[in-house]
Design a protein around this motif. Structure first.
Motif, PDB file in Angstrom:
ATOM      1  N   ASN A 273      -2.608 -36.125  67.232  1.00  0.00           N
ATOM      2  CA  ASN A 273      -1.343 -36.413  66.555  1.00  0.00           C
ATOM      3  C   ASN A 273      -0.441 -35.184  66.568  1.00  0.00           C
ATOM      4  N   GLN A 276       2.800 -34.547  64.466  1.00  0.00           N
ATOM      5  CA  GLN A 276       2.665 -34.355  63.018  1.00  0.00           C
ATOM      6  C   GLN A 276       2.058 -33.005  62.652  1.00  0.00           C
ATOM      7  N   CYS A 277       1.686 -32.211  63.645  1.00  0.00           N
ATOM      8  CA  CYS A 277       0.971 -30.964  63.366  1.00  0.00           C
ATOM      9  C   CYS A 277       1.769 -30.019  62.472  1.00  0.00           C
ATOM     10  N   ARG A 279       4.155 -30.570  60.329  1.00  0.00           N
ATOM     11  CA  ARG A 279       4.247 -31.068  58.948  1.00  0.00           C
ATOM     12  C   ARG A 279       2.946 -30.832  58.190  1.00  0.00           C
ATOM     13  N   VAL A 280       1.827 -31.139  58.828  1.00  0.00           N
ATOM     14  CA  VAL A 280       0.531 -31.020  58.153  1.00  0.00           C
ATOM     15  C   VAL A 280       0.173 -29.555  57.931  1.00  0.00           C
TER      16      VAL A 280
END
Length: 397
Positions: A273, A276-277, A279-280
Motif C-alpha cells: 500500500n 498510504q505509506c 500518511r501511516v
C-alpha cells in the motif's frame, strides 16, 4: 475506551461487594516498580555464560563512570553505584564455562536477592523484542537512493527539567528556538517535507523509506552500500515528539486484526500500500537521528548491547545497568517454515531504553542481527515475569 471503563466499574463493584483486589493503578514511581516475589520463581538460565559475562562487563564499564555514592533504586531498597559494582564484579569473577543452570543460579543468589517487577494490569510483564536490521543505502544521493539518513541537528535543544523542580525528575523536553521562544522540534512530516535539508546533516541515503523507519524503531542498524561494504549506525537523538505506534493505528482502523499484528505483517501491508505509506508513517511524529558506530550496537548506557542478554526498560522506574532475570517465551523457526514458541528464561542486564518502553509492564529484549533476531523482534509479544537482582546487604558491605 468503553470496554475499559466497564472493566474498571466491574472491579470497583467487586471491591465493595466481594472484597476483590484493588483496581490497577499504573506504576509511576521507582519505589513502587519492584516488590517481593508474588510466587516462587526458579532462576534457571538457558543461555551461554560467556554472553552473560560480556553483558556484565559492559554494565561494569558504565558503572565505573558513575560516582560511587550515586543511588540506584530497587523498589524500597537503595544501593550505591559502588555497592552494585562490587556485587557484579564478584559475580563475574565466578562465572566460569561449564556451569550448570543450578550452579549459576546458586552463585547469583549468594550475592543478590530477587525483587519482582510490578508488571501491568494483570501483574505480568509484556515482552517484545528488537534487533539490528540491515538496509540498502548509499553515501551519495541518487535517483534510487533518495531518502536522507540524518545526523543530529545543530539547532536541536535538549532541556533537562529536573532543575526546575523535584516533580520533573528525569524529565526532558526537546525543541528549537523560534525567536526567544523554545518550541517543539519539527515533526516527522515536517522533516520529510525538507525542514532539515539545508543543514548538511545527511550521513547517507536510504533506498527504502519504510526500511529506514524500522531502523529508527529499532534504534540502530547496518547500511549495506552498493560496493558491498557495510557501515553501522546508532541512535544519536530524537526530535522529542512522543512515540506513536503505527501498528496500533492500523488496528484502530480495522486494517490489520490485533491478533495478526506483527512487524512482519506491518511491513507486508506497507509494501502493498505504497500510496498510504507517508500518511501511516507520519502518524508517529517521533523522528530518530543517527551517528556512525565503530563497533556493535550501543544502548542508552553508551555501551554495546549483548544479543539475548540486554534488555530495554523504562529508565524512570528500573535501575540502569542492573542484573535481572526474565521468564517468558521466544519464537523459533522450524525447518518446515513454521514457528514454534519455546520457553525463555535467563539472566539479563538492564542496558537500554526506548520511546515506546513505558511503565513497569513492558520490556524489550535485544536479539542482535540476522533472520533469527528479526523473527524474535517481529513476533514477540509474550507475557511473563521479570525480577531484578538487588545486591544483598552483606555482599554490598
Amino acid at each position: 475506551m468503553a470496554s475499559r471503563c466497564a472493566r474498571l466499574l466491574w472491579l470497583a463493584a467487586c471491591m465493595l461487594v466481594a472484597g476483590c483486589r484493588h483496581p490497577f493503578t499504573p506504576v509511576t514511581r521507582p519505589e513502587d516498580a519492584l516488590h517481593e516475589l508474588s510466587q516462587p520463581l526458579e532462576l534457571r538460565d538457558d543461555g551461554e555464560p560467556a554472553a552473560l559475562r560480556a553483558a556484565i562487563a559492559e554494565s561494569l564499564v558504565w558503572l565505573n563512570t558513575r560516582p560511587g555514592d550515586q543511588r540506584f533504586i530497587f523498589g524500597k531498597r537503595e544501593v550505591t553505584a559502588a555497592e552494585l559494582r562490587a556485587a557484579l564484579e564478584h559475580l563475574q569473577s565466578r562465572l566460569t564455562d561449564g556451569l550448570t543452570p543450578a550452579e549459576l543460579s546458586a552463585r547469583v543468589l549468594e550475592d543478590f536477592e530477587p525483587l519482582e517487577a510490578a508488571g501491568g494490569e494483570d501483574g505480568l510483564v509484556l515482552f517484545t523484542g528488537y534487533y539490528e536490521p540491515a538496509i540498502e543505502a548509499s553515501l551519495t544521493r541518487t535517483e534510487e537512493y533518495s531518502t536522507p539518513i540524518y545526523g543530529a541537528p545543530k539547532d536541536l535543544i535538549e532541556v533537562p527539567l529536573e532543575p526546575f523542580g523535584d516533580r520533573f525528575k528525569s524529565e526532558k523536553v526537546f525543541g528549537r528556538l523560534d525567536g526567544r521562544k523554545l518550541v517543539p522540534y519539527w515533526s516527522r512530516s515536517e522533516i520529510r517535507g525538507g525542514k532539515l535539508s539545508s543543514q548538511g546533516l545527511e550521513l547517507a541515503w536510504a533506498k527504502d523509506p519504510v526500511a529506514l523507519f524500522f531502523v529508527e524503531v529499532q534504534g540502530s542498524g547496518t547500511l549495506r552500500l552498493p560496493d558491498g561494504t557495510e557501515r553501522r549506525i546508532g541512535y544519536a537523538g530524537s526530535n522529542g515528539r512522543p512515540y506513536r505506534s503505527i501498528g496500533s493505528l492500523l488496528i484502530q482502523e480495522g486494517i490489520i486484526p490485533r491478533e495478526a499484528m506483527s512487524m512482519q505483517a506491518l511491513r507486508a501491508w506497507l509494501a502493498a500500500n505504497g500510496p498510504q505509506c507517508d500518511r501511516v508513517l507520519d502518524y508517529n511524529e517521533s523522528y530518530v537521528f543517527f551517528r556512525y558506530l565503530e563497533g556493535s550496537a550501543v544502548g542508552s548506557l553508551g555501551r554495546p548491547v549483548t544479543p539475548g542478554r540486554s534488555i530495554a526498560t523504562d529508565s524512570k522506574l528500573f535501575p540502569r545497568g542492573a542484573l535481572a532475570f526474565l521468564q517468558t517465551e521466544r519464537p523459533v523457526a522450524l525447518p518446515d517454515g513454521t514457528v514454534q514458541w519455546q520457553p525463555l528464561s535467563r539472566f539479563v542486564l538492564n542496558q537500554d531504553t526506548g520511546g515506546a518502553i513505558k511503565g513497569a509492564g513492558h520490556v524489550d529484549v535485544f536479539w542482535g542481527r540476522g533472520p533469527e533476531a528479526e523473527l524474535a523482534a517481529g513476533l514477540m509479544k509474550q507475557k511473563g515475569r521479570l525480577v531484578f537482582l538487588v545486591p544483598r546487604r552483606t555482599a554490598a558491605q
